[in-house]
Structures are given as structure tokens and as C-alpha cells.
Design a protein around this motif. Structure first.
Motif, PDB file in Angstrom:
ATOM      1  N   ILE A 265       0.681  -1.387  -0.157  1.00 25.68           N
ATOM      2  CA  ILE A 265       0.138   0.098   0.314  1.00 25.68           C
ATOM      3  C   ILE A 265       0.887   1.448   0.141  1.00 25.68           C
ATOM      4  O   ILE A 265       0.893   2.193  -0.889  1.00 25.68           O
ATOM      5  N   ALA A 266       1.966   1.433   0.840  1.00 28.63           N
ATOM      6  CA  ALA A 266       2.210   2.889   1.313  1.00 28.63           C
ATOM      7  C   ALA A 266       4.069   1.986   1.171  1.00 28.63           C
ATOM      8  O   ALA A 266       4.461   1.484   2.760  1.00 28.63           O
ATOM      9  N   PRO A 267       4.943   1.472  -0.232  1.00 31.97           N
ATOM     10  CA  PRO A 267       6.112   1.401   0.382  1.00 31.97           C
ATOM     11  C   PRO A 267       7.114   2.290   1.323  1.00 31.97           C
ATOM     12  O   PRO A 267       7.036   3.440   0.694  1.00 31.97           O
ATOM     13  N   ARG A 268       8.369   1.705   2.362  1.00 33.69           N
ATOM     14  CA  ARG A 268       8.843   3.127   3.004  1.00 33.69           C
ATOM     15  C   ARG A 268       9.571   1.847   3.490  1.00 33.69           C
ATOM     16  O   ARG A 268       9.881   0.785   3.370  1.00 33.69           O
ATOM     17  N   SER A 269      10.769   2.830   3.837  1.00 34.81           N
ATOM     18  CA  SER A 269      12.066   2.144   4.881  1.00 34.81           C
ATOM     19  C   SER A 269      13.018   1.679   4.047  1.00 34.81           C
ATOM     20  O   SER A 269      13.330   0.425   4.072  1.00 34.81           O
ATOM     21  N   GLY A 270      13.326   2.265   2.213  1.00 32.04           N
ATOM     22  CA  GLY A 270      14.571   1.514   1.871  1.00 32.04           C
ATOM     23  C   GLY A 270      13.920  -0.346   1.492  1.00 32.04           C
ATOM     24  O   GLY A 270      12.578  -0.389   1.264  1.00 32.04           O
ATOM     25  N   THR A 384      16.535  -1.981  13.842  1.00 32.78           N
ATOM     26  CA  THR A 384      17.131  -1.001  13.231  1.00 32.78           C
ATOM     27  C   THR A 384      16.589  -0.456  13.829  1.00 32.78           C
ATOM     28  O   THR A 384      16.523   0.298  14.511  1.00 32.78           O
ATOM     29  N   SER A 385      17.012   1.243  12.808  1.00 35.58           N
ATOM     30  CA  SER A 385      16.758   2.583  13.154  1.00 35.58           C
ATOM     31  C   SER A 385      15.568   2.607  12.882  1.00 35.58           C
ATOM     32  O   SER A 385      14.721   3.186  13.449  1.00 35.58           O
ATOM     33  N   TYR A 386      14.930   1.849  11.446  1.00 38.94           N
ATOM     34  CA  TYR A 386      13.302   1.708  11.467  1.00 38.94           C
ATOM     35  C   TYR A 386      12.951   0.808  12.910  1.00 38.94           C
ATOM     36  O   TYR A 386      11.434   0.880  12.321  1.00 38.94           O
ATOM     37  N   GLY A 387      13.274   0.164  13.638  1.00 38.97           N
ATOM     38  CA  GLY A 387      12.425  -0.494  14.589  1.00 38.97           C
ATOM     39  C   GLY A 387      12.561  -1.380  14.118  1.00 38.97           C
ATOM     40  O   GLY A 387      13.326  -2.351  14.105  1.00 38.97           O
ATOM     41  N   TRP A 388      12.032  -2.450  15.041  1.00 33.01           N
ATOM     42  CA  TRP A 388      11.660  -4.100  14.800  1.00 33.01           C
ATOM     43  C   TRP A 388      11.533  -4.437  13.615  1.00 33.01           C
ATOM     44  O   TRP A 388      10.229  -3.553  13.275  1.00 33.01           O
ATOM     45  N   ILE A 389      12.330  -5.470  13.295  1.00 35.54           N
ATOM     46  CA  ILE A 389      11.730  -5.585  11.343  1.00 35.54           C
ATOM     47  C   ILE A 389      11.284  -7.311  11.631  1.00 35.54           C
ATOM     48  O   ILE A 389      12.354  -7.861  11.573  1.00 35.54           O
ATOM     49  N   ILE A 516      15.043 -12.227   1.956  1.00 36.84           N
ATOM     50  CA  ILE A 516      16.432 -11.782   2.289  1.00 36.84           C
ATOM     51  C   ILE A 516      16.602 -10.084   1.861  1.00 36.84           C
ATOM     52  O   ILE A 516      17.772  -9.784   2.707  1.00 36.84           O
ATOM     53  N   GLY A 517      15.780  -9.474   1.239  1.00 36.92           N
ATOM     54  CA  GLY A 517      16.366  -8.127   1.274  1.00 36.92           C
ATOM     55  C   GLY A 517      17.007  -7.345   2.262  1.00 36.92           C
ATOM     56  O   GLY A 517      17.352  -6.585   3.520  1.00 36.92           O
ATOM     57  N   ARG A 518      15.195  -7.740   3.455  1.00 36.04           N
ATOM     58  CA  ARG A 518      15.466  -7.455   4.367  1.00 36.04           C
ATOM     59  C   ARG A 518      16.255  -7.853   6.016  1.00 36.04           C
ATOM     60  O   ARG A 518      17.713  -7.041   6.394  1.00 36.04           O
ATOM     61  N   ILE A 519      16.307  -8.984   5.203  1.00 34.75           N
ATOM     62  CA  ILE A 519      17.887  -9.442   6.122  1.00 34.75           C
ATOM     63  C   ILE A 519      19.153  -9.018   6.010  1.00 34.75           C
ATOM     64  O   ILE A 519      19.898  -8.263   6.761  1.00 34.75           O
ATOM     65  N   TYR A 521      19.249  -6.286   3.944  1.00 33.75           N
ATOM     66  CA  TYR A 521      19.552  -4.476   4.681  1.00 33.75           C
ATOM     67  C   TYR A 521      20.319  -4.261   6.480  1.00 33.75           C
ATOM     68  O   TYR A 521      20.843  -3.427   6.879  1.00 33.75           O
ATOM     69  N   SER A 522      19.328  -4.803   7.116  1.00 35.88           N
ATOM     70  CA  SER A 522      19.552  -4.906   8.858  1.00 35.88           C
ATOM     71  C   SER A 522      21.112  -5.674   9.129  1.00 35.88           C
ATOM     72  O   SER A 522      21.091  -4.909  10.056  1.00 35.88           O
ATOM     73  N   LEU A 523      21.372  -5.891   8.578  1.00 36.75           N
ATOM     74  CA  LEU A 523      22.691  -6.632   8.643  1.00 36.75           C
ATOM     75  C   LEU A 523      23.968  -5.955   8.155  1.00 36.75           C
ATOM     76  O   LEU A 523      24.528  -5.839   8.857  1.00 36.75           O
ATOM     77  N   LEU A 524      23.888  -5.885   7.303  1.00 32.95           N
ATOM     78  CA  LEU A 524      24.033  -3.709   7.424  1.00 32.95           C
ATOM     79  C   LEU A 524      24.474  -2.584   7.881  1.00 32.95           C
ATOM     80  O   LEU A 524      25.750  -2.688   8.383  1.00 32.95           O
ATOM     81  N   GLU A 525      22.953  -2.312   8.189  1.00 33.10           N
ATOM     82  CA  GLU A 525      23.034  -1.719  10.320  1.00 33.10           C
ATOM     83  C   GLU A 525      24.026  -2.194  10.613  1.00 33.10           C
ATOM     84  O   GLU A 525      24.708  -1.528  11.840  1.00 33.10           O
ATOM     85  N   HIS A 526      24.020  -3.676  11.167  1.00 34.86           N
ATOM     86  CA  HIS A 526      24.258  -4.320  12.711  1.00 34.86           C
ATOM     87  C   HIS A 526      25.992  -4.009  12.704  1.00 34.86           C
ATOM     88  O   HIS A 526      26.363  -3.597  13.173  1.00 34.86           O
ATOM     89  N   VAL A 527      25.969  -4.604  11.162  1.00 34.05           N
ATOM     90  CA  VAL A 527      27.819  -4.363  11.022  1.00 34.05           C
ATOM     91  C   VAL A 527      28.452  -3.050  10.922  1.00 34.05           C
ATOM     92  O   VAL A 527      29.611  -3.046  10.610  1.00 34.05           O
ATOM     93  N   TYR A 528      27.622  -1.599  10.686  1.00 33.92           N
ATOM     94  CA  TYR A 528      28.374  -0.607  10.126  1.00 33.92           C
ATOM     95  C   TYR A 528      28.571   0.493  11.374  1.00 33.92           C
ATOM     96  O   TYR A 528      28.024   0.112  12.687  1.00 33.92           O
ATOM     97  N   TRP A 529      29.593   0.903  11.864  1.00 35.42           N
ATOM     98  CA  TRP A 529      30.835   1.564  11.890  1.00 35.42           C
ATOM     99  C   TRP A 529      31.936   3.129  11.672  1.00 35.42           C
ATOM    100  O   TRP A 529      31.990   2.537  10.600  1.00 35.42           O
ATOM    101  N   HIS A 530      31.959   3.659  12.359  1.00 38.94           N
ATOM    102  CA  HIS A 530      33.086   4.000  11.983  1.00 38.94           C
ATOM    103  C   HIS A 530      34.308   4.549  12.783  1.00 38.94           C
ATOM    104  O   HIS A 530      34.034   4.669  14.057  1.00 38.94           O
ATOM    105  N   ARG A 531      35.814   4.592  11.954  1.00 35.11           N
ATOM    106  CA  ARG A 531      36.335   5.212  13.036  1.00 35.11           C
ATOM    107  C   ARG A 531      36.697   6.296  14.708  1.00 35.11           C
ATOM    108  O   ARG A 531      35.793   6.656  13.764  1.00 35.11           O
TER     109      ARG A 531
END
Length: 662
Positions: A265-270, A384-389, A516-519, A521-531
Motif C-alpha cells: 500500500i505504501a512502500p517505505r524504509s528502503g 534497526t533504526s526503523y524499529g523491529w523488522i 533476503i532483502g530485509r536480512i 539491509y538489517s545486517l548492514l546496519e548491524h555491522v556498520y560503524w566508523h573509526r
């Protein structure tokens, strides 16, 4: 990578993260240049393309899934058509029931998914309340401060405040939001004055919206069809062939990976809510007798899960019960061993991918959100930053699918097993006098025969009593037929005893379904950080097994003597099935490594002047930026073992000499 317990306590900054994904083309909106040139409307949203690193990451996740499930569990894999005739989905119930509740803004024309509308508005009000309380405390602590936050008018701050009963009600509604049906959502929208957040307009009451894409097959367009919303139905209709292929042995599982389509109905959150996506689904067929035991359950009994069960949600709470799956099945929190086995295997799979275990929970479906075919269902949800997915659904589909397809087609989608000893069975049987039935009812005779054959034992027993008392029975064929009366000269019903040499049953189905797409994206959020101290130096700490590229090959400079060594290393790695990439650009070594840290490349090999002299090279590890030095053969061997998971970086450091500090 920094300690994940520290990361989970910090707010996730999506801005640099999304900038990284966009800049490195992990995925991108489909037809983006047309979207800018022709002003595509909202109906064209929810479509995405994967770029080179995203495509490789998706392929590696699928490969890991095949090894973890299809190979390990000896599953039978199918690749089935994405086009499905309408009759199949009528039978399965999707045409009638595969729908979400939708509201419309009558002024702007916006369509909104009703549960998401309620959820977003109430969460916004709770966020406003938290902000107002925080500002009130800050104002007390910093009286007279000229902070911008304190420049809000007192009446605006007060307007955001919620009284305690209202706050508690909102929290309870959100805890069980998935349990509300359309009329209940409509009542909440009206009572709580929930409006379109984009326009502040009131919305119309919710109506059901079927999520399937309808199309037609053939030039006449007479054959209606749908793009499949799941891969399951093709697996069910092929059940008999799969059973024969498996030499009639039970239990067994089929698996299928492929595209599915849902007209959101309303695609969102990438990538989290899209209209075309990759599904990996398993249908595990099990004998319902014996409590749905699983022969390998002991292997996972002590796997610990974080569970949010139905009773907790209905109480308006979100507290997790952390326990071993063996205990959860023993207490019947999880219904049976087979369902529990797959929940544990899903947890182990997600852990293997690099998902943060602190951001994983298994939530049990509430009654109203349960799919029409399910008797129980647990979702593996990732924070994720969008909540529980919801990323994986594990449903007990019972006998629903095989039963409805068998009834519609007349195909016996059952298991027949020989009995060691014949079994005496008493049953009611109906006998029709076909010589009289045909001339009397003509074209309806076959319909009557089918209706009698479909009667259950309970119905036959009742009909026998009626026939004995009234010497006739009345049969309702369908809405398009009048009632049919059969007298004792046309039908007899009696109880007979027969010997049964085989046992016949319809298997139950346990279905783990992976988005697979949701996994991804969520994985990328979980493993992202910066120096530390440098948000521009982003890192994706992907495990070596699924990283898009495993090794970066870099020459210290543009010296021609380095090139043959680089080519030799690249050739050796390719021959071993390990993806590598040469970066001989003019950027500094640090910059080249930093660019590939963003892509999740776990290892780097540097060729320098010592390499020309003695053949040695350095091997760099992404997260800690530590390096070792060895011969080309020694480094290649270390990479192979690291990618295969046979060694850790600490193991490599213990046997190869350290080199410098980055």
C-alpha cells in the motif's frame, strides 16, 4: 569492530550510513533518472536495483543459506514459475484473504496502511512526550539557558505532554498493534483522532486491499493469473512428485529461492518494504502423529533464544523471555520440536551472517495477524533504526495447503505407509444405485456422486440415522443447485468392517520463510560503524564468508615491478574461488584501504619493494587494521583458512610475524 554492547546503547545515525550505501551503490532506486525527469508518483515506489557490492552480498547470503539449510538438511530444491494461474490462489485462499487494511486521505488522495498509520502517529506522540519531559528537566537544571531547545514556547512543550493513563494506553496499543483487525483499527483512528501525518487531514475508515499483482496469460487475456506473493504454493502442488523422488520417505523438506511480488500500500524504509523481493522458503513435511518430533532436535536443544510470546504482547508488554529452545518446547511456549528446531537453526544462521544477537528476537504472532493458513507462527525480528523488522517467518501451516489443493484437484496429496500388521477399521459407507440415479438426475448424477463421496464419517453416520427414520435424506449440492432428495431405493448407508493394510495421512507443514532483502539491509546496519573520531571513515564489519570482495590487492606505488606479483596473487585467489580486487590508483595506501573498509572487504594484501626482493607480502585485517607479513604462499593459505572460517585473525597472528602499525 567495537564492542557491540556499546554500539547497541548508542543512537544509530542513519545519515552517514545511507550516504555510504548510496555512494558505494549497494542498492539504488529503480529508474531513478526517470523519477527525476518525469516526476514518477508514489505508485512507482518500492522498486530497487542492487549495485555490484549489493549484488555480491545478496548472492553470498543466498549461498550461505543454501549451505546452512538445503545442504545441511538434505532438502529438495525447486525453481518454480513466478506466474500462477488464478485458480491456484483462489484455492489457497490468497485471492480472498491476502490483504492489508488501507485508509485513504480523501483530500490528498494518499493511501496509508492502517496499522502503520496508527503505529507512526502514536510513536510520534510518545516521542513528543519524552522530548517534553526531557526539556522540562533541562529547563529546571539550566534555568536561564539560551539553548535553542529551551526557546520552545511553554504551551508548545505542554501540548506534547501526555498524562500517565494516555501514555500507558498508547504503549499497550503499540505492543499488540498486529492483533487489531480493520474495524478495530478504524475505531482507534476515530477515537484517538489519528490523521494523515503528511497533511493532518482525517482519513476514511480502513478497507481491505489485496496485495497480489494481477495479470493475464496469452493473447486473448482470458486466463487470469497473479505474480506470486510467495514460493510456497508451487512446492505444495508438486508434493506428490517430491514424495516419490524421496522414495516415499518421511519427513522431508523442499526449498525454493526466487522473486516474489506484493503490491504494498505504501512502500517505505528502503529495502524493508518493497514490491519485488527475493524469498528463500522451506516447506518441511512432517507426520502429525507423535507430536511433530524432530530427529535432530537434541543438536539444538541448548541454543538460547530471546522470545516475545503471545501472552506477553496481549498484556501490553514487550519483555523478552530468554531461554534455551529445549525448555521453550518443554513448557509449550513453542508448540513442538520441529518448529523449535527451525527457530534455533534460523538463529544460528543469522548469527553466522554477522547479525547482532542483542538485536534479534523471536516474536509470536497474535491471533488476528495470523495468516489464514497458519496455526502458529514466530517471526525472527531484527532491530534497526526503523524499529523491529520481521526478516524470517516460521509458520506451522498444519494440513491446510495440501488439503485444499487435494480437494480442488482430486489429486491425493497424502502419504501412504504400509502397516506391519493389518488394522481392522469400522466405517460408514454409502452405496448409490447408479442405474436409477442416472436416468432420474441426468447431468446432476456425477455431482451427487462427488457430494456423497466427500461426506465425512460423522456426516454419513448422521445421514444413516435420518435415512432409517425418514427413508430419505436431503442433500445440499451448492448454491447454484436446488436441494436433492435421495430415497432408500437410490441410496443405502451401512457400517462395514474392513482390513486396512496401509496408513494414509496428510502431512503437516512447518515453513521457515526468509526475506533476503530485509536480512541484507538489517545486517548492514548491524555491522556498520566508523573509526573513532572520524565519521567519514565508515566500516562494514561483514564476516569474510559473505563479504562482497574478500581481498584488496594494493601496490605500494606505481612501480612496474609490482604488477606481476599482483597478477599472480589475483590469479591464485581466483583459482581458489576467492574474490579479490586490485586498486593501483594514485591515492595513498590508507585512503585505498579506507575505501574498501566501506565495502566490507575483510583483508588487504600490500605489495612493496621487499616483495620484489624476497617474495613476501603483508596481510591486513580490516577491523583492527593489524598486519602480518609472510610469503605469498603463506598469506594465500591464511586467507583461504580465514574465509572458510577455519582460523581466526588471532590464530593467524599467533603463527605469522606482525608487521608495522597502521
Amino acid at each position: 569492530m567495537p564492542d557491540t554492547t556499546t554500539l547497541t546503547s548508542l543512537p544509530f545515525d542513519r545519515t552517514p550510513f545511507e550516504s555510504l550505501l548510496k555512494r558505494r551503490v549497494f542498492f539504488t532506486e529503480s529508474f531513478e533518472i526517470y523519477r527525476k525527469a518525469t516526476n514518477f508518483n508514489g505508485d512507482n515506489k518500492g522498486l530497487y536495483d542492487y549495485g555490484p557490492p549489493g549484488c555480491a552480498l545478496q548472492a553470498n547470503i543466498v549461498d550461505a543459506w543454501r549451505k546452512h539449510f538445503v545442504l545441511e538438511e538434505d532438502m529438495l530444491e525447486l525453481d518454480c514459475t513466478m506466474l500462477t494461474p488464478e485458480e491456484v490462489f483462489k484455492t489457497s485462499g490468497h485471492v480472498e484473504k491476502f490483504a492489508d487494511w488501507m485508509c485513504k486521505d480523501p483530500i490528498t488522495g494518499d493511501y496509508l496502511r492502517a496499522d502503520h498509520l496508527v503505529e507512526s502517529v502514536l510513536e510520534g506522540r510518545l516521542d513528543g512526550d519524552r522530548r517534553a519531559r526531557s526539556l522540562a528537566i533541562e529547563k529546571e537544571e539550566k534555568a536561564g539557558s539560551d539553548s535553542k531547545k529551551n526557546k520552545l514556547k511553554a504551551k508548545d512543550v505542554e501540548a506534547m505532554r501526555l498524562d500517565d493513563p494516555t501514555k500507558q494506553e498508547y504503549e499497550e496499543i503499540l505492543a499488540k498493534i498486529d492483533n487489531y483487525d480493520g474495524p478495530e483499527l478504524g475505531e482507534l483512528i476515530k477515537r484517538l483522532n489519528i490523521r494523515n501525518p503528511n497533511s493532518n487531514n482525517p482519513v476514511l475508515p480502513p478497507i481491505p486491499f489485496n496485495l497480489m499483482f494481477k495479470t493475464s496469460i496469452g493473447p486473448s487475456a482470458a486466463a487470469s493469473a497473479y505474480l506470486r506473493p510467495e514460493t510456497a504454493q508451487s512446492q505444495f502442488v508438486n508434493f506428490r512428485k517430491l514424495l516419490e523422488y524421496n522414495q516415499n520417505q518421511m519427513p522431508f523438506a523442499s526449498a525454493s529461492i526466487g522473486k516474489a511480488f506484493r503490491n504494498e500500500i505504501a512502500p517505505r524504509s528502503g529495502l524493508l518494504r518493497v514490491r519485488e523481493f527475493l524469498l528463500a522458503e522451506i516447506e518441511h513435511f512432517v507426520d502429525p502423529d507423535g507430536g511433530k518430533k524432530h530427529e535432530k532436535f537434541e543438536e539444538v536443544r541448548e541454543v538460547e533464544l530471546r522470545l516475545l510470546d503471545r501472552e506477553t504482547q496481549l498484556a501490553g508488554q514487550t519483555d523478552l523471555r530468554i531461554m534455551m529452545i529445549g525448555e521453550a518446547v518443554k513448557q509449550r511456549i513453542v508448540d513442538n520440536e520441529t518448529l523449535g528446531y527451525f527457530l534455533a537453526r534460523v538463529r544460528l544462521f543469522l548469527q553466522k551472517l554477522g547479525v547482532s544477537m542483542e538485536k534479534l528476537r523471536f516474536r509470536q504472532h497474535l491471533a488476528n495477524e495470523m495468516a489464514h493458513y497458519a496455526t502458529d507462527c514466530w517471526d525472527a525480528e531484527l532491530l534497526t533504526s526503523y524499529g523491529w523488522i520481521e526478516c524470517v517467518g516460521c509458520a506451522d501451516r498444519s494440513v491446510y495447503d495440501l488439503t485444499v489443493h487435494a480437494k480442488r484437484t482430486g489429486e491425493a496429496l497424502v502419504v501412504r505407509e504400509p502397516l506391519a500388521e493389518p488394522l481392522e477399521v469400522e466405517e460408514w459407507q454409502a452405496m448409490l444405485d447408479k442405474k436409477k440415479l442416472g436416468p432420474k438426475f441426468r447431468k446432476d448424477a456425477k455431482t451427487i456422486e462427488d457430494a456423497i463421496a466427500a461426506l465425512s464419517q460423522t456426516a454419513l453416520e448422521s445421514a444413516a440415522a435420518t435415512l432409517e427414520k425418514e427413508e430419505k435424506i436431503t442433500l445440499r449440492l451448492s448454491d447454484s443447485h436446488s436441494d436433492i432428495t435421495l430415497s432408500t431405493d437410490l441410496i443405502t448407508i451401512s457400517q462395514v468392517t474392513r482390513l486396512e493394510h496401509t496408513r494414509e495421512y496428510t502431512p503437516n507443514v512447518i515453513e521457515p520463510s526468509f526475506g533476503i532483502g530485509r536480512i541484507l539491509y538489517s545486517l548492514l546496519e548491524h555491522v556498520y560503524w566508523h573509526r573513532e573520531g572520524d565519521v567519514a571513515r565508515g566500516v562494514l564489519s561483514l564476516p569474510p564468508s559473505i563479504a562482497p570482495t574478500k581481498v584488496l590487492l594494493v601496490p605500494l606505488s606505481a612501480q612496474p615491478a609490482f604488477l606481476p606479483i599482483l597478477r599472480t596473487l589475483s590469479r591464485k585467489l581466483r583459482a581458489l574461488g576467492i574474490s579479490s580486487r586490485i586498486d593501483d590508483s594514485s591515492a595513498t595506501i590508507g585512503k585505498r584501504y579506507s575505501r574498501n573498509d566501506e565495502l566490507g572487504t575483510p583483508f588487504g594484501v600490500t605489495v612493496d619493494f621487499e616483495s620484489v626482493k624476497d617474495g613476501s607480502v603483508t596481510l591486513r585485517e580490516r577491523d583492527g587494521m593489524r598486519q602480518v607479513r609472510s610469503s605469498q604462499e603463506g598469506v594465500v593459505e591464511a586467507i583461504v583458512r580465514l574465509v572458510a572460517g577455519l582460523e581466526t585473525w588471532e590464530d593467524v597472528e599467533s603463527r605469522l610475524p606482525a608487521f608495522g602499525v597502521e
